[in-house]
Motif scaffolding. Structure first.
Motif, PDB file in Angstrom:
ATOM      1  N   LEU A 128      40.352  37.874  32.588  1.00 27.43           N
ATOM      2  CA  LEU A 128      40.671  39.008  33.448  1.00 27.43           C
ATOM      3  C   LEU A 128      39.897  38.911  34.760  1.00 27.43           C
ATOM      4  CD1 LEU A 128      42.147  41.699  33.793  1.00 27.43           C
ATOM      5  CD2 LEU A 128      40.236  42.800  32.659  1.00 27.43           C
ATOM      6  N   LYS A 129      38.630  38.548  34.682  1.00 29.16           N
ATOM      7  CA  LYS A 129      37.817  38.387  35.893  1.00 29.16           C
ATOM      8  C   LYS A 129      38.409  37.311  36.800  1.00 29.16           C
ATOM      9  CE  LYS A 129      33.530  39.806  33.677  1.00 29.16           C
ATOM     10  NZ  LYS A 129      32.298  39.330  33.048  1.00 29.16           N
ATOM     11  N   LYS A 130      38.827  36.187  36.201  1.00 26.85           N
ATOM     12  CA  LYS A 130      39.423  35.100  36.987  1.00 26.85           C
ATOM     13  C   LYS A 130      40.715  35.566  37.660  1.00 26.85           C
ATOM     14  CE  LYS A 130      37.654  31.303  34.161  1.00 26.85           C
ATOM     15  NZ  LYS A 130      38.008  30.297  33.147  1.00 26.85           N
ATOM     16  N   ALA A 131      41.538  36.287  36.903  1.00 30.09           N
ATOM     17  CA  ALA A 131      42.815  36.767  37.450  1.00 30.09           C
ATOM     18  C   ALA A 131      42.574  37.740  38.604  1.00 30.09           C
ATOM     19  CB  ALA A 131      43.641  37.436  36.349  1.00 30.09           C
ATOM     20  N   GLU A 171      39.977  37.862  40.621  1.00 30.17           N
ATOM     21  CA  GLU A 171      39.497  37.096  41.771  1.00 30.17           C
ATOM     22  C   GLU A 171      40.652  36.373  42.467  1.00 30.17           C
ATOM     23  OE1 GLU A 171      36.500  37.214  43.193  1.00 30.17           O
ATOM     24  OE2 GLU A 171      36.096  38.743  41.674  1.00 30.17           O
ATOM     25  N   LYS A 172      41.569  35.827  41.651  1.00 34.10           N
ATOM     26  CA  LYS A 172      42.722  35.127  42.217  1.00 34.10           C
ATOM     27  C   LYS A 172      43.566  36.082  43.053  1.00 34.10           C
ATOM     28  CE  LYS A 172      46.907  32.658  40.892  1.00 34.10           C
ATOM     29  NZ  LYS A 172      47.759  32.235  39.787  1.00 34.10           N
ATOM     30  N   TRP A 173      43.864  37.286  42.512  1.00 33.90           N
ATOM     31  CA  TRP A 173      44.682  38.247  43.231  1.00 33.90           C
ATOM     32  C   TRP A 173      43.982  38.780  44.465  1.00 33.90           C
ATOM     33  CZ3 TRP A 173      49.577  38.329  43.171  1.00 33.90           C
ATOM     34  CH2 TRP A 173      50.263  37.917  42.039  1.00 33.90           C
ATOM     35  N   LYS A 174      42.645  38.918  44.394  1.00 33.18           N
ATOM     36  CA  LYS A 174      41.900  39.362  45.575  1.00 33.18           C
ATOM     37  C   LYS A 174      42.055  38.361  46.706  1.00 33.18           C
ATOM     38  CE  LYS A 174      38.236  42.123  43.483  1.00 33.18           C
ATOM     39  NZ  LYS A 174      36.795  42.161  43.154  1.00 33.18           N
ATOM     40  N   SER A 175      41.961  37.071  46.375  1.00 39.41           N
ATOM     41  CA  SER A 175      42.082  36.045  47.427  1.00 39.41           C
ATOM     42  C   SER A 175      43.507  35.990  47.972  1.00 39.41           C
ATOM     43  CB  SER A 175      41.654  34.676  46.900  1.00 39.41           C
ATOM     44  OG  SER A 175      42.529  34.226  45.896  1.00 39.41           O
ATOM     45  N   ILE A 176      44.493  36.173  47.116  1.00 39.60           N
ATOM     46  CA  ILE A 176      45.889  36.185  47.572  1.00 39.60           C
ATOM     47  C   ILE A 176      46.132  37.397  48.466  1.00 39.60           C
ATOM     48  CG2 ILE A 176      48.279  36.542  46.805  1.00 39.60           C
ATOM     49  CD1 ILE A 176      47.592  34.795  44.366  1.00 39.60           C
ATOM     50  N   TYR A 177      45.628  38.543  48.054  1.00 38.16           N
ATOM     51  CA  TYR A 177      45.876  39.789  48.785  1.00 38.16           C
ATOM     52  C   TYR A 177      45.193  39.803  50.152  1.00 38.16           C
ATOM     53  CZ  TYR A 177      46.767  44.716  49.560  1.00 38.16           C
ATOM     54  OH  TYR A 177      47.213  45.901  50.076  1.00 38.16           O
ATOM     55  N   LYS A 178      44.139  39.001  50.334  1.00 34.91           N
ATOM     56  CA  LYS A 178      43.442  38.949  51.629  1.00 34.91           C
ATOM     57  C   LYS A 178      44.312  38.341  52.729  1.00 34.91           C
ATOM     58  CE  LYS A 178      38.730  38.839  49.903  1.00 34.91           C
ATOM     59  NZ  LYS A 178      37.530  38.038  49.674  1.00 34.91           N
TER      60      LYS A 178
END
Length: 157
Positions: A45-48, A50-57
């Protein structure tokens, strides 16, 4: 995730000590193991996230999300237009006893009360001795608060 051994008693539920693929240990309830709802110690969940945070930026993605949301959602400053339309429609909720949306009888005050909610703000229109006065107050509030919004977005509703 690999089940290692039974965890000490925690109330009535059975828990198991499990080793996650990342190497961490965690206690998991038997029901979660049987249902397959727990797959990690929380690291996936933490990895997911982080992935979405980077995509959303990414500014292009943010703009696309905003455009799609505005285009398809039919909202006016946080209020769904379809809900506003229902608020002044003839369809009543199952628990409505008065026969009119936004009008109810207060047993404590022994009066009819009238209210309306628009854009997440509840307007208490007052308490009335008779039901008809409460209905009239509600209808007037619909004209003043809801009708202008619906007229503004006729093509969206």
């Amino acid at each position: 995730m690999v089940v290692e051994e039974k965890s000490p008693e925690k109330g009535h539920a059975a828990f198991w000590i499990c080793k996650c693929d990342c190497g961490n240990y965690t206690d998991v309830a038997s029901t979660k193991l049987i249902q397959g709802t727990t797959q990690s110690c929380g690291c996936q969940l933490k990895k997911a996230r982080e992935k979405w945070k980077s995509i959303y930026k990414d500014e292009k993605i943010q703009e696309k999300i905003k455009h799609t949301f505005r285009q398809n959602d039919g909202r006016e400053k946080g209020t769904k237009l379809s809900i506003l339309k229902l608020a002044i429609g003839d369809k009543l909720k199952a628990n409505n006893a008065s026969g009119v949306t936004g009008v109810s009888y207060s047993k404590r005050d022994k009066r009819w009360r009238s209210y309306i909610t628009v854009k997440h703000v509840r307007y208490n229109l007052g308490y009335f001795k008779d039901k008809e006065s409460a209905i009239q107050a509600r209808k007037q509030a619909e004209k003043e608060l809801v009708a202008p919004i619906l007229n503004k977005y006729k093509d969206k509703c």
